[in-house]
Design an enzyme around this catalytic site. Structure first.
Site, PDB file in Angstrom:
ATOM      1  N   ALA A 394       0.604  -1.476   0.348  1.00 44.77           N
ATOM      2  CA  ALA A 394       0.141  -0.369   0.430  1.00 44.77           C
ATOM      3  C   ALA A 394       1.174   1.500   0.093  1.00 44.77           C
ATOM      4  CB  ALA A 394      -0.684   0.375   1.201  1.00 44.77           C
ATOM      5  N   ASP A 396      -0.304   4.402   0.902  1.00 45.87           N
ATOM      6  CA  ASP A 396      -1.361   5.334   1.187  1.00 45.87           C
ATOM      7  C   ASP A 396      -1.781   6.692   1.281  1.00 45.87           C
ATOM      8  OD1 ASP A 396      -1.751   2.848   2.760  1.00 45.87           O
ATOM      9  OD2 ASP A 396      -0.735   3.187   4.234  1.00 45.87           O
ATOM     10  N   ALA A 397      -0.180   7.616   1.132  1.00 49.12           N
ATOM     11  CA  ALA A 397      -0.767   8.864   0.504  1.00 49.12           C
ATOM     12  C   ALA A 397      -1.468   9.036  -0.600  1.00 49.12           C
ATOM     13  CB  ALA A 397       0.213   9.624   0.665  1.00 49.12           C
ATOM     14  N   ASP A 400      -4.528   6.525  -1.411  1.00 50.06           N
ATOM     15  CA  ASP A 400      -5.798   6.911  -0.675  1.00 50.06           C
ATOM     16  C   ASP A 400      -5.798   8.793  -0.116  1.00 50.06           C
ATOM     17  OD1 ASP A 400      -7.262   4.250   0.030  1.00 50.06           O
ATOM     18  OD2 ASP A 400      -5.183   4.042   0.465  1.00 50.06           O
ATOM     19  N   LEU A 402      -3.663  10.616   2.691  1.00 51.07           N
ATOM     20  CA  LEU A 402      -3.276  11.177   4.848  1.00 51.07           C
ATOM     21  C   LEU A 402      -3.858  11.627   5.056  1.00 51.07           C
ATOM     22  CD1 LEU A 402       0.404  10.574   5.052  1.00 51.07           C
ATOM     23  CD2 LEU A 402      -1.873   8.479   5.138  1.00 51.07           C
ATOM     24  N   ASN A 405      -8.346  11.380   4.909  1.00 52.21           N
ATOM     25  CA  ASN A 405      -8.943  10.328   6.339  1.00 52.21           C
ATOM     26  C   ASN A 405      -8.184  10.423   7.168  1.00 52.21           C
ATOM     27  OD1 ASN A 405      -9.729   7.750   4.333  1.00 52.21           O
ATOM     28  ND2 ASN A 405      -7.844   8.368   3.309  1.00 52.21           N
ATOM     29  N   TYR A 480      -5.276   0.374   9.446  1.00 56.36           N
ATOM     30  CA  TYR A 480      -4.521   1.241  10.706  1.00 56.36           C
ATOM     31  C   TYR A 480      -4.829   2.927  11.062  1.00 56.36           C
ATOM     32  CZ  TYR A 480      -0.442  -2.393  11.085  1.00 56.36           C
ATOM     33  OH  TYR A 480       0.266  -3.444  10.497  1.00 56.36           O
ATOM     34  N   TYR A 482      -2.331   6.313  11.956  1.00 60.06           N
ATOM     35  CA  TYR A 482      -1.501   6.737  11.766  1.00 60.06           C
ATOM     36  C   TYR A 482      -1.620   8.206  12.399  1.00 60.06           C
ATOM     37  CZ  TYR A 482      -0.225   3.349   8.034  1.00 60.06           C
ATOM     38  OH  TYR A 482      -0.442   1.958   7.751  1.00 60.06           O
ATOM     39  N   HIS A 530       5.326  -7.473   7.609  1.00 56.61           N
ATOM     40  CA  HIS A 530       5.275  -5.807   6.785  1.00 56.61           C
ATOM     41  C   HIS A 530       5.801  -5.361   7.494  1.00 56.61           C
ATOM     42  CE1 HIS A 530       2.273  -5.718   9.393  1.00 56.61           C
ATOM     43  NE2 HIS A 530       2.080  -4.686   9.481  1.00 56.61           N
TER      44      HIS A 530
END
Length: 601
Positions: A394, A396-397, A400, A402, A405, A480, A482, A530
């Site tokens: 992934a 994620d930035a 999706d 940061l 979300n 997750y 963050y 991971h």
């Protein structure tokens, strides 16, 4: 983004401005005029025109050039781009992935900080002969939009100038002007929460999928969780000419328990490929029947007694109070604290951005430290080669966002003490404007001992406690959480910290099966190995004025002196400096054995 009192993916260049310097110079030439009256110490008044039922944007200088886009500005940018669509079909097919500020040239920022906004320091600008030329206003702000056309599967990038004109309905009198637009071939922009929800509904309504879940004893689709993951790029079949997702499947045990950890019951063996453009399942295969991990209430989020356990009851209350208020001061997005000053920004992709960091250093005055600090990307590679975990990688930035979300801390504050909140504004998939209230938290923390010494002769001791200022936000990406924290210290140190929490993305096992590439955490349940890598972008400006490029990166390593005449006692070691002259040369690994670190000067 707005303060709590002001409620109303493509990375930028190193200077934060994708527009050429020639364009910026031309823009500046049109706004700079001599001013005969001396500059007042107060900021310009926020004069705003309004008409009935028509939002009117503020004058350009009421927003600092680095302030995040206001909700009204986002709405104007969206309506301007939508109105530029050639046909009703094109306009109706537009989906708005991202609307962000076009960060201006650093000279424009310096101009604003010199004459229009705090810190009001003309010394930030280069000296000129004669009287200074002071502009009457700043260049108009601009917005950059990433737009996905759902009908044509095209991704385009638009730049809109935000002018002082009325923002009415489509086809009316708009406040924005399209500066540029281009289609970017062979890419897919980040997926949106609306797409995720629609994908989940499509998969759960697919008859072969319902039959596969029935084989596993699941008939209530309300229990099923479908997490769409970007397909990745493992072969030409995954090429970005199509908008594809390969969902991961999980299953709860109770549909009326909102705090149940559904990620503790992964559904293995089902292959699903979804065309996210047309929202149809294009591949499906029930490859292997793996039993669902047994239900276990201890894995849920509820209080201990509801899970057969006991919560701690011996922790006494701890109160953080500041009866005289905080030591920081906030003016819009400008923050002052203990000789530090900086600006707070926010983007859908990166989340928190720190701009114009400077330190007030006694007689040396205000010393610039950094122009821009943020986390621009993170990647989470999984090390299990088995399906489906081999493709879990992934970004994620980029995939999706940061910032999009991020949490509203209004629903449960993660900070203690006297808190200053900032809201964040975003566009949703269809172009509406949404606000995350209390998105960024600013507060002070006691941080133990800063300095201490005791004189053994007199027995007298002196101690100084450490105070730090923390700016933070927290986001959830699927399983997750963050937490991103920027800490400013009284000794001149800046520290970036990422806290990882939430729940694991797990896999299910056959009875008696053991996986080399993960950790067994419960019967039939394991956590694939991971890693989490975070990419920080630091546009440093140590003691630099706009346009200067004096900074360099020096690597420091501790070296042991060879035995000989310079090391007769075999105890000598020293720091060795190496100037890193290129980005390629600066691709370096950490090395704790040599105490390797880097200095920007």
């Amino acid at each position: 983004m707005a303060t709590s009192q002001e409620k109303a993916t493509l990375s930028p260049t190193a200077s934060g401005n994708p527009i050429s310097s020639k364009t910026s110079a031309a823009a500046m030439a049109t706004v700079i005029h001599p001013v005969l009256d001396p500059l007042s110490d107060s900021p310009p008044s926020a004069t705003t025109k309004t008409t009935a039922a028509t939002p009117v944007m503020a004058r350009a200088q009421t927003c600092h050039p680095l302030d995040p886009l206001m909700a009204a500005e986002i709405a104007v940018a969206v309506s301007t781009v939508r109105a530029a669509g050639k046909t009703p079909e094109v306009r109706d097919s537009m989906r708005f992935i991202e609307v962000v500020l076009v960060e201006p040239d650093k000279n424009v920022v310096a101009l604003a900080d010199a004459y229009f906004f705090p810190p009001f320091q003309p010394s930030l600008l280069p000296k000129t002969k004669g009287r200074p030329v002071i502009p009457t206003k700043l260049p108009p702000r601009q917005a950059r939009l990433v737009v996905y056309n759902k009908r044509s599967n095209e991704t385009s990038i638009w730049t809109v100038e935000l002018n002082e004109v009325h923002a009415a309905t489509r086809g009316g009198h708009h406040r924005g002007k399209v500066i540029s637009s281009k289609v970017v071939p062979d890419v897919q922009p980040p997926m949106d929460a609306e797409e995720y929800a629609e994908c989940e509904a499509v998969v759960k309504d697919f008859p072969p999928f319902r039959e596969a879940m029935r084989k596993r004893g699941i008939v209530d689709m309300d229990l099923v969780m479908v997490d769409p993951w970007c397909v990745g790029y493992h072969s030409n079949a995954d090429a970005p000419s199509r908008r594809l997702a390969k969902p991961l499947i999980f299953c709860r045990t109770e549909s009326d328990c909102p705090v149940e950890n559904g990620y503790a019951r992964p559904v293995e063996g089902i292959h699903v490929l979804v065309d996210m453009q047309n929202m149809v399942v294009i591949e499906f295969e029930d490859r292997k029947l793996v039993p669902l991990p047994p239900a276990d209430p201890l894995r849920n989020y509820t209080a201990g007694e509801t899970r057969g356990g006991v919560d701690r009851s011996d922790v006494k209350p701890l109160q953080i109070i500041q009866p005289e208020g905080p030591s920081f001061r906030v003016n819009g997005h400008f923050v002052n604290w203990q000789k530090w000053n900086f600006r707070i920004g926010f983007t859908p992709r990166e989340g928190l951005v720190i701009y114009s960091v400077a330190y007030l250093d006694g007689s040396r005055g205000r010393r610039p430290v950094a122009h821009r600090l943020s986390f621009v990307e993170m990647v989470v590679p999984y090390g299990d080669p088995n399906d489906p975990h081999y493709r879990k990688n992934a970004f994620d930035a980029g995939e999706d966002g940061l910032g999009k979300n991020a949490h509203s801390l209004k629903k449960g504050c993660d900070c203690l003490g006297y808190i200053k909140y900032f809201d964040a504004h975003f566009t949703n998939f269809t172009g509406g404007v949404e606000t995350i209230e209390n998105c960024v938290c600013l507060h002070e923390e006691d941080h133990g001992i800063l300095w201490k010494h005791q004189d053994w002769r007199t027995g007298l001791a002196e101690v100084r406690r450490s105070r730090r200022l923390t700016v933070s936000f927290i986001c959830t990406v699927a399983n997750y959480e963050y937490g991103f924290f920027w800490h400013f210290y009284q000794d001149g140190k800046i520290e970036a910290e990422v806290k990882l929490t939430g729940v694991l993305s797990l896999g299910a096992l056959q009875p008696g099966e053991v996986r080399k590439y993960g950790t067994m955490i419960a019967p039939g349940l394991y956590a694939p190995v991971h890693q989490h890598f975070f990419v920080a972008r630091m546009d440093m400006a140590v003691d630099c004025k706009p346009g200067e490029a004096f900074n360099q990166v020096v690597e420091m390593n501790v070296k042991v002196e060879d035995p000989g005449k310079d090391n007769v006692h075999n105890n000598a070691f020293y720091p060795e400096e190496e100037l890193l002259r290129t980005e390629l040369q600066a691709m370096r690994d950490c090395n704790p054995l040599s105490a390797r670190h880097w200095i920007v000067n």
